[in-house]
Motif scaffolding. Structure first.
Motif, PDB file in Angstrom:
ATOM      1  N   LEU A   9       3.413   4.935 -21.072  1.00  0.00           N
ATOM      2  CA  LEU A   9       2.244   4.006 -20.683  1.00  0.00           C
ATOM      3  C   LEU A   9       2.513   2.605 -20.759  1.00  0.00           C
ATOM      4  CD1 LEU A   9       0.100   5.763 -23.622  1.00  0.00           C
ATOM      5  CD2 LEU A   9      -0.021   6.159 -21.174  1.00  0.00           C
ATOM      6  N   THR A  39       3.928   9.374 -15.391  1.00  0.00           N
ATOM      7  CA  THR A  39       3.332   9.087 -16.527  1.00  0.00           C
ATOM      8  C   THR A  39       3.266  10.102 -17.577  1.00  0.00           C
ATOM      9  OG1 THR A  39       1.931   7.692 -15.273  1.00  0.00           O
ATOM     10  CG2 THR A  39       0.760   8.388 -17.362  1.00  0.00           C
ATOM     11  N   LEU A  58      -2.303   4.760 -12.030  1.00  0.00           N
ATOM     12  CA  LEU A  58      -0.874   5.323 -12.592  1.00  0.00           C
ATOM     13  C   LEU A  58      -0.539   6.306 -11.384  1.00  0.00           C
ATOM     14  CD1 LEU A  58      -1.807   5.738 -16.323  1.00  0.00           C
ATOM     15  CD2 LEU A  58      -0.251   4.232 -15.418  1.00  0.00           C
TER      16      LEU A  58
END
Ligand code: BG6
Length: 465
Positions: A304, A275, A270
């Motif tokens: 997510l 995020t 990520l």
């Protein structure tokens, strides 16, 4: 059924006053629970009468069913106040004598205390006959961190039977959380389009107006991620995203939820800045028992992904925070647009304070126009007074389930472990990359950075209908 004895450790704490005793009162008054004796363990020097006086205003304020003096008196007669220092292992010998004297042999132990005390209570209970054949209920956080939680869980499962260790998550007792699967799986208009092919994104909003109040010492070690995200909101996320299951046999439910958690996009893959946004409300550091330089987050917004066939690249946005402009908890599913100028369909599952389902769809504008305009249907379940009386509070449901040894709506250890690990990794990366804890004004909608998190991707936090 033999008489059950429910012992509450932490009998003078907030949870007992606000949630457990009102729930037990409701269960008792509605005669769902009759054969039960309730032992309240606390350090303070109360006797039966004075304890009943202390709890009376709490019961009056928090019970769902109408309060009546006579019913309260009868309920109080089921309670015994037992003064003891539960951190002293020797104090469990007289407790055992007390149980013996009153022939209390079938136990449920409710640990309404901070996790650092679970261990010593579990050790003390070794002195109580038949304790290991009973049930134990624990509240999150189920430990101080993942390592301590693992050790603690091992210890509890070694003493009690594994399926008699109940990890309570009160969100799993909420009416509309229970309703998600029914709405999803019994309506082909939703179940057939429940995937990345039709869904643009999902939002899970859990906004709170209250601050940390008198829970500063707990909260400052926990923060929004551990307090709300890794338990309540990941439970909801995994129910929303799980593969279909048979509603009438819930055996597969946990396994399917776990699959979702295991397929969360690995934190290492990520871009953390894209995020997560963490925030803290102004003046949080002045709250009682909060460190004056605290960096604990009172707000978290996340973006997510679940890397499986169903959800490929569909964002799941989660946000929660304290001291926000409203108390509102809902799941919002935004479907893909069918035409550029036409609004997307929206399904909102309203969890609280209102309970209901809202659907937005499109119609031709009434009259001679050929324009397409949005229309909506808004089902308000909680507006029907009768439902308010008929719908049990979350703790009522869950306490009753423990008494009936039904663990289907409790968190399982493997889920807890997977969520815990994921959230810890997120938090570590956030700090490692020196990302800020954004300030936000009390009673606002949270830090602006959380809006940017979505607007970068042409999305926006959805306001309630
Ligand atoms: C608890 C958290 O688990 O849930 C609290 O510890 C939070 O910080 C509470 O306020 C929210 O519960 P509810 O039922 O009021 O949404």
């Amino acid at each position: 059924m033999n008489d059950l004895t429910l012992t509450i450790f932490g009998g003078t704490g907030d949870l007992t006053y606000r949630k457990l005793l009102p729930a037990l009162y409701n269960l008792y008054v509605s005669k769902q629970v009759v054969n039960i004796r309730i032992v309240i363990v606390g350090r303070r020097a109360y006797d039966h009468e004075s304890y009943c006086e202390v709890i009376k205003p709490w019961i009056k304020q928090f019970v769902r069913l109408p309060y009546r003096d006579q019913a309260f008196q009868m309920f109080c007669d089921q309670l015994s106040y037992y003064q003891m220092d539960f951190t002293d292992e020797q104090a469990y010998l007289p407790l055992q004598a007390f149980y013996q004297k009153h022939q209390m042999n079938h136990h449920i132990f409710y640990l309404a205390v901070a996790p650092r005390f679970f261990d010593i209570i579990a050790k003390g209970l070794h002195h109580v006959t038949n304790a290991n054949m009973g049930s134990v209920v624990i509240e999150k956080p189920f430990g101080e961190d993942l390592i301590s939680a693992k050790a603690l869980n091992k210890e509890l499962e070694a003493f009690f039977t594994k399926d008699r260790v109940y990890h309570i998550d009160h969100y799993l007792g909420k009416e509309m959380v229970r309703n998600i699967q029914a709405i999803r799986f019994t309506n082909p208009i939703f179940s057939n389009i429940w995937s990345h092919e039709y869904i643009e994104h999902v939002q899970i909003n859990a906004m709170e107006e209250v601050g940390v109040e008198n829970r500063g010492s707990y909260y400052d070690h926990s923060g929004a991620l551990k307090d709300m995200v890794q338990n309540h909101l990941f439970q909801i996320l995994s129910i929303i995203a799980m593969e279909p299951m048979n509603l009438y046999t819930r055996d597969e439910m946990h396994a399917r939820q776990l699959q979702v958690l295991k397929h969360l996009r690995p934190v290492s893959n990520l871009n953390i800045e894209d995020t997560m946004v963490l925030g803290q409300y102004f003046d949080y550091q002045k709250e009682p028992s909060v460190a004056s330089d605290s960096q604990t987050e009172t707000y978290a917004a996340l973006r997510l992904f679940i890397d499986n066939q169903r959800w490929q690249d569909t964002p799941f946005y989660i946000r929660t925070g304290k001291k926000l402009d409203r108390r509102e908890m809902e799941v919002i599913i935004t479907f893909k647009r069918v035409m550029p100028d036409v609004d997307p369909n929206i399904l909102i599952i309203k969890i609280q304070p209102n309970e209901g389902v809202y659907v937005r769809f499109n119609i031709k504008k009434p009259g001679n126009s050929e324009d397409i305009v949005p229309a909506s249907m808004d089902f308000c379940q909680s507006c029907l007074d009768i439902n308010r009386i008929n719908t049990p509070e979350a703790y009522e449901r869950l306490l009753l389930a423990v008494m009936q040894q039904d663990s289907s709506w409790f968190s399982k250890w493997d889920q807890i472990e997977a969520s815990w690990q994921y959230v810890e990794e997120l938090k570590q990366r956030y700090h490692k990359e020196n990302l800020p804890i954004y300030d936000y004004l009390s009673y606002s909608s949270g830090p602006q950075a959380a809006d940017v998190l979505l607007s970068k991707h042409q999305h926006a936090w959805q306001k309630s209908s």
